[in-house]
Design a protein around this motif. Sequence first.
Motif, PDB file in Angstrom:
ATOM      1  N   VAL A  26     -12.860  23.260 -63.072  1.00 62.11           N
ATOM      2  CA  VAL A  26     -14.287  23.478 -63.285  1.00 62.11           C
ATOM      3  C   VAL A  26     -15.035  22.147 -63.341  1.00 62.11           C
ATOM      4  N   PHE A  27     -14.589  21.253 -64.199  1.00 58.99           N
ATOM      5  CA  PHE A  27     -15.323  20.005 -64.382  1.00 58.99           C
ATOM      6  C   PHE A  27     -15.145  19.050 -63.206  1.00 58.99           C
ATOM      7  N   GLY A  28     -14.024  19.183 -62.512  1.00 56.39           N
ATOM      8  CA  GLY A  28     -13.851  18.402 -61.290  1.00 56.39           C
ATOM      9  C   GLY A  28     -14.847  18.822 -60.226  1.00 56.39           C
ATOM     10  N   THR A  29     -15.069  20.128 -60.108  1.00 49.41           N
ATOM     11  CA  THR A  29     -16.051  20.627 -59.143  1.00 49.41           C
ATOM     12  C   THR A  29     -17.457  20.170 -59.507  1.00 49.41           C
ATOM     13  N   ILE A  30     -17.791  20.236 -60.791  1.00 45.24           N
ATOM     14  CA  ILE A  30     -19.119  19.805 -61.235  1.00 45.24           C
ATOM     15  C   ILE A  30     -19.336  18.328 -60.931  1.00 45.24           C
ATOM     16  N   GLU A  31     -18.351  17.502 -61.206  1.00 42.01           N
ATOM     17  CA  GLU A  31     -18.495  16.073 -60.947  1.00 42.01           C
ATOM     18  C   GLU A  31     -18.622  15.796 -59.457  1.00 42.01           C
ATOM     19  N   SER A  32     -17.893  16.556 -58.644  1.00 41.62           N
ATOM     20  CA  SER A  32     -17.997  16.397 -57.197  1.00 41.62           C
ATOM     21  C   SER A  32     -19.405  16.741 -56.710  1.00 41.62           C
ATOM     22  N   LEU A  33     -19.981  17.812 -57.272  1.00 39.30           N
ATOM     23  CA  LEU A  33     -21.349  18.188 -56.905  1.00 39.30           C
ATOM     24  C   LEU A  33     -22.354  17.130 -57.344  1.00 39.30           C
ATOM     25  N   ARG A  34     -22.121  16.554 -58.506  1.00 36.36           N
ATOM     26  CA  ARG A  34     -23.058  15.542 -59.008  1.00 36.36           C
ATOM     27  C   ARG A  34     -23.077  14.311 -58.122  1.00 36.36           C
ATOM     28  N   GLN A  35     -21.916  13.932 -57.626  1.00 39.14           N
ATOM     29  CA  GLN A  35     -21.815  12.710 -56.846  1.00 39.14           C
ATOM     30  C   GLN A  35     -21.976  12.935 -55.349  1.00 39.14           C
ATOM     31  N   GLN A  36     -22.289  14.154 -54.968  1.00 37.11           N
ATOM     32  CA  GLN A  36     -22.463  14.460 -53.545  1.00 37.11           C
ATOM     33  C   GLN A  36     -23.556  13.579 -52.955  1.00 37.11           C
ATOM     34  N   PRO A  37     -23.285  12.895 -51.872  1.00 40.85           N
ATOM     35  CA  PRO A  37     -24.291  11.978 -51.309  1.00 40.85           C
ATOM     36  C   PRO A  37     -25.512  12.719 -50.794  1.00 40.85           C
ATOM     37  N   VAL A  38     -26.649  12.068 -50.916  1.00 41.42           N
ATOM     38  CA  VAL A  38     -27.917  12.643 -50.457  1.00 41.42           C
ATOM     39  C   VAL A  38     -28.114  12.292 -48.989  1.00 41.42           C
ATOM     40  N   ALA A  39     -28.390  13.302 -48.177  1.00 40.17           N
ATOM     41  CA  ALA A  39     -28.649  13.076 -46.753  1.00 40.17           C
ATOM     42  C   ALA A  39     -29.761  14.022 -46.324  1.00 40.17           C
ATOM     43  N   ASP A  40     -30.965  13.498 -46.217  1.00 38.50           N
ATOM     44  CA  ASP A  40     -32.115  14.321 -45.868  1.00 38.50           C
ATOM     45  C   ASP A  40     -32.737  13.848 -44.560  1.00 38.50           C
ATOM     46  N   PRO A  41     -33.057  14.779 -43.658  1.00 39.10           N
ATOM     47  CA  PRO A  41     -33.808  14.400 -42.457  1.00 39.10           C
ATOM     48  C   PRO A  41     -35.176  13.838 -42.843  1.00 39.10           C
ATOM     49  N   SER A  42     -35.836  13.272 -41.883  1.00 39.37           N
ATOM     50  CA  SER A  42     -37.090  12.574 -42.176  1.00 39.37           C
ATOM     51  C   SER A  42     -38.343  13.418 -41.987  1.00 39.37           C
ATOM     52  N   SER A  43     -38.242  14.576 -41.325  1.00 41.20           N
ATOM     53  CA  SER A  43     -39.451  15.364 -41.041  1.00 41.20           C
ATOM     54  C   SER A  43     -39.362  16.745 -41.678  1.00 41.20           C
ATOM     55  N   ALA A  44     -40.527  17.338 -41.909  1.00 35.52           N
ATOM     56  CA  ALA A  44     -40.595  18.674 -42.501  1.00 35.52           C
ATOM     57  C   ALA A  44     -39.923  19.706 -41.607  1.00 35.52           C
ATOM     58  N   ALA A  45     -40.090  19.571 -40.298  1.00 41.04           N
ATOM     59  CA  ALA A  45     -39.493  20.533 -39.369  1.00 41.04           C
ATOM     60  C   ALA A  45     -37.972  20.515 -39.456  1.00 41.04           C
ATOM     61  N   GLU A  46     -37.387  19.336 -39.718  1.00 41.82           N
ATOM     62  CA  GLU A  46     -35.931  19.241 -39.848  1.00 41.82           C
ATOM     63  C   GLU A  46     -35.456  19.631 -41.239  1.00 41.82           C
ATOM     64  N   LEU A  47     -36.288  19.409 -42.249  1.00 39.19           N
ATOM     65  CA  LEU A  47     -35.919  19.755 -43.621  1.00 39.19           C
ATOM     66  C   LEU A  47     -35.966  21.261 -43.855  1.00 39.19           C
ATOM     67  N   LEU A  48     -36.890  21.941 -43.194  1.00 33.83           N
ATOM     68  CA  LEU A  48     -37.115  23.355 -43.456  1.00 33.83           C
ATOM     69  C   LEU A  48     -35.855  24.214 -43.293  1.00 33.83           C
ATOM     70  N   PRO A  49     -35.061  24.067 -42.204  1.00 39.81           N
ATOM     71  CA  PRO A  49     -33.859  24.898 -42.088  1.00 39.81           C
ATOM     72  C   PRO A  49     -32.877  24.678 -43.237  1.00 39.81           C
TER      73      PRO A  49
END
Length: 830
Positions: free
Chosen positions: A392-415
């Motif tokens: 349980v706590f291993g999964t939570i820590e993995s989710l916390r440290q998940q790298p952020v990767a966001d597209p740059s435009s609203a059209a790409e973020l929406l999906p």
Amino acid sequence: MDMLGVLDVREPPVIELSSIDPEQVELVGGKAAGLAALTRLGERVPDGFCVTTGALSRGEVPRAAVLAAYERLGAGPVAVRSSATAEDLPDASFAGQQDTYLAVEGADAVFTAIRACWDSLHTERASAYREAAGIAHDTVRMAVVVQRMVDPEAAGVLFTANPLTGSRSESVVDAAPGLGTAVVDGAGAADHYVLDGTAHDERGCLTSARLKELREVGERLQSRLGAPQDIEWAYDHDGTLWLLQSRPITTLFPAPPASGLPGPRLYVEFGHVQGMLQPVTPAGMSTLKEMLAGMLASFGARVDIVDIGGRLYGDLTDAMRDPVTRRRLVKLMAVDFGPRAQAVVEHLLNDPRFAPIPGSRRRNTAALATAPKAVAGILRALARPAAARARVFGTIESLRQQPVADPSSAAELLPLVEQAERRDAGHDAVTWPVVTGILVAASLPALLKDIASEDEIRTVLAGMPHNVTIEMDLALWKVARNAGPHRDLLLGTPPDELAAAHLAGELPDFGLTGFLDIYGNRCAAEVDVGVPRWSEEPAPVFAALANYLRVTDPDQGPDRRFERAAARAEAMLAELVRRARRERPVRGRLAGFFLRRARELAGLREAGKFAGLYALRDRRRRLLLIGAELRAKGLLEHADDIRFLTLPELRAVVVGGDDPRGTVAERRSHYAKELRRRTVPVALLSDGTDMETLLPARAPDGRTLTGTGAAAGRARGRARVVRDPADAYVEPGEILVAPTSDPGWTPLFLTAGGLVTETGAVMAHGPTVAREYGIPAVISVPGATELIRTGQLITVDGAAGTVTLDAPESDPDRDADAGDVSASRPLAGA
């Protein structure tokens, strides 16, 4: 704002009612606009005129224009009525808050009455009402309506929905002979009629024919005006019905949306299970519906989730009518939804409209498909609880440290925002250990029947390890200890100023940054993606830190209180095992196994929700990025306005180029109104009936409030009524009295001596945390925040489920929340 700046000074100071455009509210006020609307609909309204808001702004009664209009009415008796711009609104009626004068005769008397109506804009009661409704004083102006007086044989008020129960299937009439002032000012008895479409006996001052006519008029106006109406009326001596006013009923909770299904439907509110009373934003509602549907489907459950008043309700009608599941509903309500919902379900089991339907049970293929996985997951957790916790706590820590990767435009973020939450292997790693802990804890009362009391079992479940919310609160306590050198700064500066300084990097680091790295995605009402997280708005954290810094006795520190609760739990566990083995050896060994597994696994119940917050964190971040782009394009005023759009509406804006600003403004206003709502029905019928209003009334007791004991113990102290944890001040040992509580409220528990809430379930987050801190808690106390005042001495008995009030004291520091101002309203024109 000076209204002369927006009013056209060329507008005449007096306008005939028949010439008013109902949209001219800023010029003629709400009452005059409403009367004009009735006139345009062809309804019978007494003739009259309006002295406009522009005339008041100029400061003098326009005597010549008023005299001419008065003479056109025949210069006889008239009703002079206030018509403020914030009056007869959809969410604020201002009933009786400003003045009305009846049977006024003569020009000088009319001038005096007009001036008195103007002055009533600033009375104490009108000002208090505006403050309670969230209406700024400087935005309101007063007009005055003058109408020909009706000489009534009978008069009164018609509500096209039952204002007490909320039922849209009933109309309610209160009537009295003559002017009808007994109806509106409460000065005398009135004839009361509840109309449901059936015939009525001849009684009182209204015949059955007149009651039928009133009901038909009400149905017509409700249909044409688009909402349930509060209508003032009068019958003259010729038997002619006159309408004196029609405005929306502002106190009704919204009715469920039409389901298209036969028969009445039962809807139970889900939010209070999470300790959440406030409305959910439209963006949050879209997300929550999706998450709940997925979660329920994984357990093989099918429940239609609907939005009623910005709250989540589940349609339990099919379960009520199922011959098998209806027998389990009462127990389910008690554990997961609380005693208030349980009482409603028990009541409806005897209602023939919800009688079981033979052959209605459907094979639950989803549950059958899930069963093997569930059995394997539960047995695995029971066999190796430490390994289950590690997963349980291993999964939570993995989710916390998940790298952020966001597209740059609203059209790409929406999906990415629209994608349903993926159910991967990590989901099972968290779900089944959590479910196991809940099931083991729930099995203890039956397993220990005739061996242990409920209080003794609750003692075992207190001071529970491995609870992420408890660990969060204790981590914040550690931050408070580290912040000792900055005590004066933290106690002497408002939380919002401290929050701004922290976000600007202007505060010394005493461990708060590390705390927010782990827990910054939490907040009150955290399941709503539209609500700012602590990492964005940390004012509530600073308010909690200030409370912790006021704890000067180390022995009252939450860490030691938690340790004492844990020690009592372990001692009680050992005692119950000895007792069970002595009386029934085989059962005693089984009881010992389950008691220890409860201590090892039941604390995980908060972990599932905590893990789910990371998906919400990512979705919120992406929504705000889209909002920032739409703001830059001029389609939103603020980036966070995006929370007032549903996902389909957002797609229409991003892809189709729709302008959402009108929708956002309307939704923001509705959301602000719902934030002010003090009570939310736990169960509704499809016609809007609040089921609790139909339950037998509890025996009155002026000093004892009854709820449900949720955490054992007894505490006596000063009450602290808190409705918003953002800047709450709770002295050590005070009894926290709140409408509800979720994990975002729990930092307040660390200094509280006890807990009282108006909603909740025994196994909900707030009571669970209270048990683990060892503070007594009584939940589901109706009206607690209104009946209890800050500073009042109260006694909380978690075993009896009662809150006993001491006699009120004269204390200038007590909470002076006025709530809604109750005042009589004159029946104008009758």
